[in-house]
Design an enzyme around this catalytic site. Structure first.
Site, PDB file in Angstrom:
ATOM      1  N   ASP A   1      39.361  48.271  41.231  1.00 15.72           N
ATOM      2  CA  ASP A   1      38.798  47.449  42.317  1.00 15.72           C
ATOM      3  C   ASP A   1      37.998  46.113  41.946  1.00 15.72           C
ATOM      4  O   ASP A   1      37.730  46.040  41.144  1.00 15.72           O
ATOM      5  CB  ASP A   1      37.845  48.545  43.207  1.00 15.72           C
TER       6      ASP A   1
ATOM      7  N   GLU B   1      43.064  44.647  41.792  1.00 18.67           N
ATOM      8  CA  GLU B   1      42.832  43.679  42.859  1.00 18.67           C
ATOM      9  C   GLU B   1      42.258  42.510  42.786  1.00 18.67           C
ATOM     10  O   GLU B   1      41.026  42.608  42.702  1.00 18.67           O
ATOM     11  CB  GLU B   1      41.907  44.740  44.066  1.00 18.67           C
TER      12      GLU B   1
ATOM     13  N   ASP C   1      41.387  47.155  53.560  1.00 19.10           N
ATOM     14  CA  ASP C   1      40.783  46.060  53.772  1.00 19.10           C
ATOM     15  C   ASP C   1      41.216  45.283  54.926  1.00 19.10           C
ATOM     16  O   ASP C   1      40.717  44.665  55.869  1.00 19.10           O
ATOM     17  CB  ASP C   1      40.421  45.193  52.396  1.00 19.10           C
TER      18      ASP C   1
END
Length: 414
Positions: free
Chosen positions: A194, A219, A301
């Site tokens: 992340d 990410e 997201d």
């Protein structure tokens, strides 16, 4: 870092534990949650879907952060060794992991190690100490940029939380110990990192080498190049930044192809010319380093109830027709697969089946035939061709047979 061909890059990587999975290139990922999943007894809910996920041909299911968190979605971790979260209990999680294992689907842990919520106030009155829980770090574990006594951030600052200082030896040692626990005791095989912009990729390399996941993805979400609200045709500097991050991990991790997402969701609005770069290649990370690119349409997201950067909903199947026929490693989003309608589920399953039957993999060669305002078409590998857009097109030659089709897309095979 200069541009290398994907073959040169792949030859540069040797003798790594995760090399087999990357070299095979046959992965199909599935994001098995959205932003609201924590409200629905998720581990138990998901367990009933495991047979269907396996039957569809998914090889790895990305689960939400499994550890105790200050926020219900899991992205504000506190006690990293507690597996009781809003998604369910440790017992329910382990039952779910066992079910995936029985159905030969790997599970991917969401690794949130850019920041951590403190338990007690330390220097400066900040909650920058972690007393009373496993990994009881003090203020030295928090970067000076975010209220700690550590060094400065080695990447972008994630505001509002104590950012972890990965330059500290004791921090890295503890993180590797925790990752090994997730990998070998809890039973996750794959990792998703992340907010990978937040700390240097050299630490991701160290963590992968230490815990040896079979597959990793980062990410690295950076803003695409825009002029005002109009997306630039040329996104080379955007994809280069993602390549630099992958390179920094020692080529051990893949990265989400945010470049392809940004371009594809504009292209489907009758701007299909965007899907061919000046060299005649795909314009995202898949055009430069497909074996390290994870393509996707939306995630928790960009889509879901947050919808920070959503793919146009009426064109989602065109998006899947593109990523599921193209090089790179495609990832399917839970909402599209289970929350839309059965037709979308069935269309995605047919595309996965076609990809597998025709032997398409992350490095498959591609020849783009058309890229104009209302049409895009390409031949991928030796035996598959496809088109998206409302322009009429079909391959010439009797050897081509229609595999599957839907609104504004079609796929053929030999």
């Amino acid at each position: 870092m200069g541009f290398l061909s994907s073959q040169e890059r792949d030859q540069n990587q040797t003798n790594q534990r995760n090399d087999l999975v990357l070299r095979d290139g046959k992965e199909i990922l599935f994001q098995a949650f959205n932003w609201e999943s924590h409200k629905y007894n998720w581990w138990t809910n998901l367990e009933s879907k495991v047979p269907d996920i396996a039957k569809a041909g998914i090889t790895s299911a990305w689960l939400p952060p499994p550890t105790n968190s200050f926020s219900p979605e899991g992205y504000a971790p506190q006690n990293l060794y507690s597996l009781n979260s809003k998604y369910g209990s440790e017992h329910q999680l382990k039952a779910l992991l066992q079910k995936f294992k029985q159905h030969k689907v790997r599970t991917m842990a969401d690794i949130v190690i850019n920041h951590r919520v403190g338990t007690t106030q330390g220097s400066g009155g900040m909650y920058n100490r972690f007393d009373g829980i496993p990994l009881p770090w003090d203020e030295r574990a928090v970067t000076s940029s975010t209220g700690g006594l550590g060094n400065r951030n080695t990447g972008a600052i994630f505001h509002g939380f104590p950012n972890i200082d990965h330059t500290q030896d004791f921090v890295r040692k503890d993180i590797i110990g925790w990752l090994r626990w997730l990998r070998h005791n809890v039973g996750f095989q794959d990792f998703r990192f992340d907010f990978a912009k937040g700390y240097s990729p050299k630490y991701v390399k160290e963590y992968i080498e230490g815990a040896k996941p079979l597959f990793s993805v980062g990410e690295y979400w950076d803003t695409c190049n825009y002029k005002g609200s109009i997306l630039d045709y040329n996104q080379d500097s955007h994809r280069q930044r993602i390549l630099n991050w992958i390179d920094g991990t020692g080529m051990l991790s893949t990265a989400f192809d945010f470049t392809t997402k940004g371009i594809l969701q504009e292209a489907v609005k009758r701007e299909y010319w965007r899907l061919r770069d000046p060299q005649g290649k795909p314009p995202g990370v898949i055009g430069w380093w497909p074996s390290r690119s994870v393509t996707f349409i939306d995630n928790h997201d960009t889509g879901s109830t947050q919808a920070h950067w959503p793919f146009p909903s009426e064109h989602v199947m065109e998006g899947y027709a593109y990523i599921l026929t193209h090089p790179g490693t495609p990832s399917i989003f839970y909402d599209h697969f289970y929350d839309w309608n059965n037709s979308v589920h069935e269309q995605i399953v047919k595309l996965i089946d076609t990809r597998k039957r025709q032997g398409i993999h992350s490095r498959s060669p591609i020849r783009i035939l058309e890229a104009k305002h209302n049409l895009y078409s390409a031949i991928i590998g030796e035996k598959l061709c496809m088109k998206i857009g409302d322009g009429s097109w079909c391959p010439s030659g009797r050897e081509w047979t229609l595999s599957t089709s839907g609104h504004n897309y079609a796929v053929w095979h030999k």
